[in-house]
Scaffold this motif. Sequence first.
Motif, mmCIF file in Angstrom:
data_model
loop_
_atom_site.group_PDB
_atom_site.id
_atom_site.type_symbol
_atom_site.label_atom_id
_atom_site.label_comp_id
_atom_site.label_asym_id
_atom_site.label_seq_id
_atom_site.Cartn_x
_atom_site.Cartn_y
_atom_site.Cartn_z
ATOM 1 N N PHE A 1 0.872 -1.168 0.000
ATOM 2 C CA PHE A 1 0.000 0.000 0.000
ATOM 3 C C PHE A 1 0.908 1.216 0.000
ATOM 4 C CE2 PHE A 1 -3.311 -2.325 2.779
ATOM 5 C CZ PHE A 1 -4.021 -2.728 1.674
ATOM 6 N N GLY A 2 0.430 2.287 -0.590
ATOM 7 C CA GLY A 2 1.136 3.546 -0.428
ATOM 8 C C GLY A 2 0.983 3.989 1.018
ATOM 9 N N TYR A 3 1.966 4.727 1.516
ATOM 10 C CA TYR A 3 1.861 5.206 2.892
ATOM 11 C C TYR A 3 0.566 5.987 3.112
ATOM 12 C CZ TYR A 3 2.766 7.224 7.382
ATOM 13 O OH TYR A 3 2.640 7.590 8.692
ATOM 14 N N PRO A 4 0.083 6.751 2.107
ATOM 15 C CA PRO A 4 -1.173 7.481 2.338
ATOM 16 C C PRO A 4 -2.350 6.573 2.707
ATOM 17 C CG PRO A 4 -0.054 8.385 0.444
ATOM 18 C CD PRO A 4 0.705 7.137 0.833
ATOM 19 N N THR A 5 -2.368 5.344 2.214
ATOM 20 C CA THR A 5 -3.443 4.412 2.568
ATOM 21 C C THR A 5 -3.393 4.087 4.051
ATOM 22 O OG1 THR A 5 -3.437 3.467 0.350
ATOM 23 C CG2 THR A 5 -4.439 2.136 2.103
ATOM 24 N N ILE A 6 -2.194 3.816 4.560
ATOM 25 C CA ILE A 6 -2.033 3.536 5.993
ATOM 26 C C ILE A 6 -2.431 4.762 6.805
ATOM 27 C CG2 ILE A 6 -0.374 2.951 7.816
ATOM 28 C CD1 ILE A 6 -0.956 0.599 5.942
ATOM 29 N N SER A 7 -2.022 5.919 6.335
ATOM 30 C CA SER A 7 -2.348 7.164 7.034
ATOM 31 C C SER A 7 -3.860 7.390 7.075
ATOM 32 C CB SER A 7 -1.656 8.342 6.345
ATOM 33 O OG SER A 7 -1.944 9.538 7.007
#
Length: 70
Positions: free
Chosen positions: A32-38
């Motif tokens: 996942f891109g970090y933005p998804t985790i964020s």
Amino acid sequence: MRQTHLDNRLLDFLRRELDFSSDSELAELLEFGYPTISKIRNGANVSDTVILRIHERTYIPVHVIREQLE
């Protein structure tokens, strides 16, 4: 919408189980891109697709993942 602390509970659980020190490591494993985790950390709903990806990459049973969101 789920409460933010429950989504954090899932991410914190995964980091403990996988012995990761950062969300970036988790994002890399899950592809996942970090933005998804964020977004998850900030209260976005955890979709079935995300749950399935977590299961596929970690082999943690789906019911255990879902328990972290209750």
